[in-house]
Structure formats: C-alpha cells, structure tokens
Design an enzyme around this catalytic site. Structure first.
Site, PDB file in Angstrom:
ATOM      1  N   CYS A  70     -27.344  18.759  -4.235  1.00 50.35           N
ATOM      2  CA  CYS A  70     -27.621  17.462  -4.860  1.00 50.35           C
ATOM      3  C   CYS A  70     -29.023  16.994  -4.503  1.00 50.35           C
ATOM      4  CB  CYS A  70     -26.606  16.431  -4.405  1.00 50.35           C
ATOM      5  SG  CYS A  70     -24.938  17.004  -4.601  1.00 50.35           S
ATOM      6  N   ASN A  99     -21.824  18.278   4.028  1.00 52.53           N
ATOM      7  CA  ASN A  99     -22.129  19.325   3.058  1.00 52.53           C
ATOM      8  C   ASN A  99     -23.459  20.021   3.286  1.00 52.53           C
ATOM      9  OD1 ASN A  99     -22.740  16.518   2.233  1.00 52.53           O
ATOM     10  ND2 ASN A  99     -23.931  17.518   0.646  1.00 52.53           N
ATOM     11  N   SER A 124     -12.547  17.070  -4.709  1.00 50.18           N
ATOM     12  CA  SER A 124     -13.150  17.503  -5.965  1.00 50.18           C
ATOM     13  C   SER A 124     -12.711  18.932  -6.284  1.00 50.18           C
ATOM     14  CB  SER A 124     -14.676  17.464  -5.804  1.00 50.18           C
ATOM     15  OG  SER A 124     -15.300  17.904  -6.976  1.00 50.18           O
ATOM     16  N   GLN A 129     -15.685  18.858   1.262  1.00 46.11           N
ATOM     17  CA  GLN A 129     -16.027  20.170   1.821  1.00 46.11           C
ATOM     18  C   GLN A 129     -14.971  20.673   2.803  1.00 46.11           C
ATOM     19  OE1 GLN A 129     -18.363  22.009   0.691  1.00 46.11           O
ATOM     20  NE2 GLN A 129     -19.652  20.557  -0.428  1.00 46.11           N
ATOM     21  N   THR A 164     -17.497  11.997  -6.756  1.00 44.76           N
ATOM     22  CA  THR A 164     -18.439  10.871  -6.827  1.00 44.76           C
ATOM     23  C   THR A 164     -17.685   9.622  -7.271  1.00 44.76           C
ATOM     24  OG1 THR A 164     -20.283  12.348  -7.318  1.00 44.76           O
ATOM     25  CG2 THR A 164     -20.563  10.032  -7.933  1.00 44.76           C
ATOM     26  N   THR A 181      -7.488   8.071 -21.576  1.00 44.30           N
ATOM     27  CA  THR A 181      -6.622   9.249 -21.770  1.00 44.30           C
ATOM     28  C   THR A 181      -7.000  10.337 -20.771  1.00 44.30           C
ATOM     29  OG1 THR A 181      -6.432   8.673 -24.083  1.00 44.30           O
ATOM     30  CG2 THR A 181      -5.807  10.925 -23.492  1.00 44.30           C
ATOM     31  N   HIS A 220     -14.167  21.291  -8.206  1.00 45.99           N
ATOM     32  CA  HIS A 220     -15.121  22.397  -8.362  1.00 45.99           C
ATOM     33  C   HIS A 220     -15.608  22.980  -7.038  1.00 45.99           C
ATOM     34  CE1 HIS A 220     -19.241  20.540  -7.812  1.00 45.99           C
ATOM     35  NE2 HIS A 220     -18.551  19.423  -8.012  1.00 45.99           N
TER      36      HIS A 220
HETATM   37  C1  LIG Z   1     -19.388  15.842   0.516  1.00 53.51           C
HETATM   38  C2  LIG Z   1     -19.487  15.651  -0.967  1.00 53.51           C
HETATM   39  N1  LIG Z   1     -19.078  14.501  -1.513  1.00 53.51           N
HETATM   40  C3  LIG Z   1     -19.137  14.275  -2.828  1.00 53.51           C
HETATM   41  C4  LIG Z   1     -19.634  15.229  -3.687  1.00 53.51           C
HETATM   42  C5  LIG Z   1     -19.665  14.935  -5.164  1.00 53.51           C
HETATM   43  O1  LIG Z   1     -18.619  15.611  -5.802  1.00 53.51           O
HETATM   44  P1  LIG Z   1     -18.518  15.700  -7.397  1.00 53.51           P
HETATM   45  O2  LIG Z   1     -19.502  16.753  -7.807  1.00 53.51           O
HETATM   46  O3  LIG Z   1     -17.100  16.112  -7.662  1.00 53.51           O
HETATM   47  O4  LIG Z   1     -18.818  14.360  -7.955  1.00 53.51           O
HETATM   48  C6  LIG Z   1     -20.100  16.449  -3.172  1.00 53.51           C
HETATM   49  C7  LIG Z   1     -20.732  17.451  -4.045  1.00 53.51           C
HETATM   50  O5  LIG Z   1     -21.707  18.092  -3.706  1.00 53.51           O
HETATM   51  C8  LIG Z   1     -20.022  16.664  -1.762  1.00 53.51           C
HETATM   52  O6  LIG Z   1     -20.422  17.811  -1.215  1.00 53.51           O
END
Ligand SMILES: Cc1ncc(COP(=O)(O)O)c(C=O)c1O
Length: 385
Positions: A326, A152, A200, A180, A73, A238, A202
């Site tokens: 989301c 996504n 990202s 993704q 994000t 930091t 995670h």
């Molecule tokens: C395509 C896409 N962009 C951005 C994000 C946001 O990532 P983060 O959770 O690392 O902020 C996601 C998370 O669902 C995503 O699937």
C-alpha cells in the site's frame, strides 16, 4: 505470470482453485437476489448463510456477529467510525498505535478532524506496543482501543490478548485488524479478548473486494452507509454473493491447514534469514525475533537501493515488495519503520519478502542466489558512484 517466483503474499495471494470452484457455483446457481423469496433468491441466501457460518467457525464467534464488507479497509472504517459516532457524547477518545495500516490510521485522522481525540501509541525498536502504555493511555472518555494483530510491513505479533484484557477491565471496547494473522495464527475472538476484528479474503487465497468485521453481540455501532436491511442494516446493499462465498471457503481452507502451514512457513522464514545473513554481511532483519509472524521478513541491505533491487529481481522473475504494497505508490518513507526508529537511508534499503502456502524451499534458494548477485552488483554501482 507462470514461472514467476512470487514472494509478496502480504500484498495479496492467488485464489485457491477450491475457492474459485465455489465462487463459480455461486455465479451460476446463486445468481438470485438473496432478499428474494423465490427459490433462486433462497439459494443465494443459503450460500451467504453457509459462508457466515464458515467465517464464524474460523474465528470462534456466532454467525450473527459477522458483517460482510468490501474488504478490511471498510471493516476498519466501520469499527472505528461506527463505534465513536454511536457512543455517548462523553466517549470521545480512541487509542491506536503509530504502526497501524492506513485503513486505521487515516480513519483515526478523520475522527480527529471531526473533533474526537486520538492517542497514537509508540512502539519499541522491535515494533511492539507495550501493554503498559495502553493502560496508561486509557481515560474516562476512552471509547475504543484499536491495535493490529500482525504488522503488515515487518511481521510483529502484537500482544492483543493482554491488551484486550486491559481494555475489558477498563470497560473499553477493543478492535483488532487481524488481516495478516488470520491465515496463520490463532484468531479465536474470545481468547484474544476482542469485541471487533477485521479480516480480508484476498490475503487468505480468496478474492479481492470482500472482507468482514466481527462485532460482538450488543456492541453499539453506526453504519457508514444507509439503505436496505442487509447485514442488520450495518452494511446495506445487495450482497456480493460470489465474494462472500469466496471468503467463507477461503477461511475454512486456511483454518484447516493452519497448524502445519504455520510450522512449515516458520522453517522457510528461518531458511530465509540464515541465508540472508550468510550472503549479505551486515544485513538487518527488522521486527522481533520471537513475536514474529512466520510469513514476513523485512530486511535492510547496508547501503542498498531497495527500488533498484526490486526492479532487478522483477526482471529476473521474482516478486518482492518495498515496505508495504500500500506504500509502494507513496514517496513518504514507511511510517512503520520510522516509528521503530529507522532512518531514511535504512528504510530506503528495505525489502519485504513475504511467503505463502505455495512457497517452496527451492524458491527461497533461488531468491537467495539472485539477491546475493543483485546486491553485489548494486554495491559495485554504489562504490563507483
Ligand atoms: C494489516 C492490513 N489491514 C488492512 C488492509 C486492507 O485490506 P483490504 O485490501 O481488504 O482493504 C491490509 C492490506 O494490505 C493490511 O495488510
């Protein structure tokens, strides 16, 4: 969560034990402030340098071109706001698509509130952006094009290489949200013709709260926040050393296993789609058949109630998603599926099943058995109502 069949890897992934181990080491031995000159600080700085090289190797760029952020994000925000706000006064136009993640869409809307112009390109019924529409949308004042690599919600793989080439020919910067795609597709930045790329941790078996933005050398960018000299002053503060170590390790691991996992998850996807077509007459699989990521299936169940099915699946020990994770807190129908021309009833009957490295064929068999039963039960409720 033991015993749960988790089929929501697009929302997030479990942390790989090797990632956990590397993070544990960084917490114990890398506790120093990376800016400190003593050996504790230098060890923390060494861990960051190593991770920066791992991320750079994974996407084919120079280590200095990586900026660590708090996630994708922030990386998306930095790309869009950073470029538009640092550009010459006459470069005031952004091109993006209607199916971007909210991290891009809501940032584009903020730019509009600040007086910039934004073009939201449509997609076809498969969810694909036509590169021709990108070419037509470019104006003399266009500063940036931002199109995601893999959607996504339904897994469409967008033609980034082609769009990147169009951007380059026009002298416009190109950004892609590759969140993704990173774990399964080729994300070499030079092959993709992109100047910026968000990722990202995670989503690739790393920790939450850490990500990165690749920024091609000599790209002008304004920071979102101001402070110290970390991350070339583009992301001061930091550093999150354990998170950064987790991201580097996770990216190295997925890069190593990508070719086999891509093929394996493709077979799992085929098994899932064949199974769904066999047990649910009239089921619709959303998104392209060919240009599709191997780990995402978006399926609309005729007259099905996605929320009820999701809850019943959860009760039976299976985790899937309605639309995107989301969006699950939002009452608005998915902007992605609406942009593809799907109506509200269709959208509300849609589940997203997303697989990951730990997914097995046996888990898919179990899911198919349960979904057939749950769907039948919900159909009986529907017919009685
Ligand atoms: C395509 C896409 N962009 C951005 C994000 C946001 O990532 P983060 O959770 O690392 O902020 C996601 C998370 O669902 C995503 O699937």
């Amino acid at each position: 969560m033991s015993g749960m069949i988790y089929l929501d890897y697009c929302a997030t992934t479990p942390v790989d034990p090797k990632v956990r181990e590397a993070m544990q080491y960084s917490l114990e031995a890398g506790y120093g402030n990376p800016s400190s000159m003593h050996s504790a600080g230098r060890e923390a700085a060494r861990l960051i340098d190593k991770s920066r090289c791992q991320v750079a190797d994974g996407i084919g760029c120079e280590p200095e071109e990586i900026i660590f952020t708090s996630g994708a994000t922030e990386a998306d925000n930095l790309a869009l706001l950073g470029v538009l706000r640092s550009k010459l006064p006459e470069k005031t136009h952004l091109i993006t698509s209607a199916i971007e993640h909210h991290a891009v869409l809501h940032t584009a809307q903020q730019l509009e509130r600040e007086g910039y112009a934004v073009t939201y390109l449509p997609v076809n019924s498969m969810g694909l952006v036509d590169p021709g529409t990108v070419r037509e949308a470019i104006r003399p004042e266009t500063a940036l094009i931002s199109i995601m690599m893999v959607n996504n919600e339904m897994g469409a793989i967008e033609p980034i290489e082609q769009i990147g080439r169009i951007a380059r020919e026009a002298g416009v910067l190109m950004h892609t949200d590759a969140v993704q795609a990173v774990g399964l597709l080729d994300v070499q930045v030079n092959k993709l013709n992109v100047d910026m790329l968000s990722l990202s941790a995670h989503k690739i078996y790393g920790p939450k709260g850490i990500g990165a933005l690749y920024v091609r050398k000599n790209t002008r960018l304004s920071p979102l926040i101001y402070g110290g000299p970390q991350e070339r002053s583009l992301r001061p503060g930091t550093e999150n050393v354990p998170g950064i170590v987790g991201l580097g390790t996770a990216l190295e691991l997925v890069t190593e296993h990508k070719p086999e996992e891509y093929q394996r998850l493709k077979r799992v996807r085929d098994q899932l789609i064949v199974g769904l077509n066999n047990c649910i007459p009239g089921i619709l699989i959303n998104g392209p058949e060919v240009e599709a990521a191997p780990h995402i299936v978006s399926a609309s169940f005729p007259h099905g109630d996605a929320e009820a099915m999701l809850l019943r699946l959860n009760f039976a020990g299976l985790a899937v998603s309605m639309g995107s994770a989301c969006n699950s807190k939002s009452i608005e129908p998915s902007h992605v599926l609406s942009s593809m021309g799907l109506g509200r009833e269709h959208i509300e009957s849609t589940l997203r099943i997303s697989t990951g490295y730990p997914t097995t064929e046996a888990e898919i068999e179990r899911f198919l058995m349960l979904i057939a039963e749950i769907y039948q039960a919900s159909r009986i409720d529907y017919e009685l109502s």
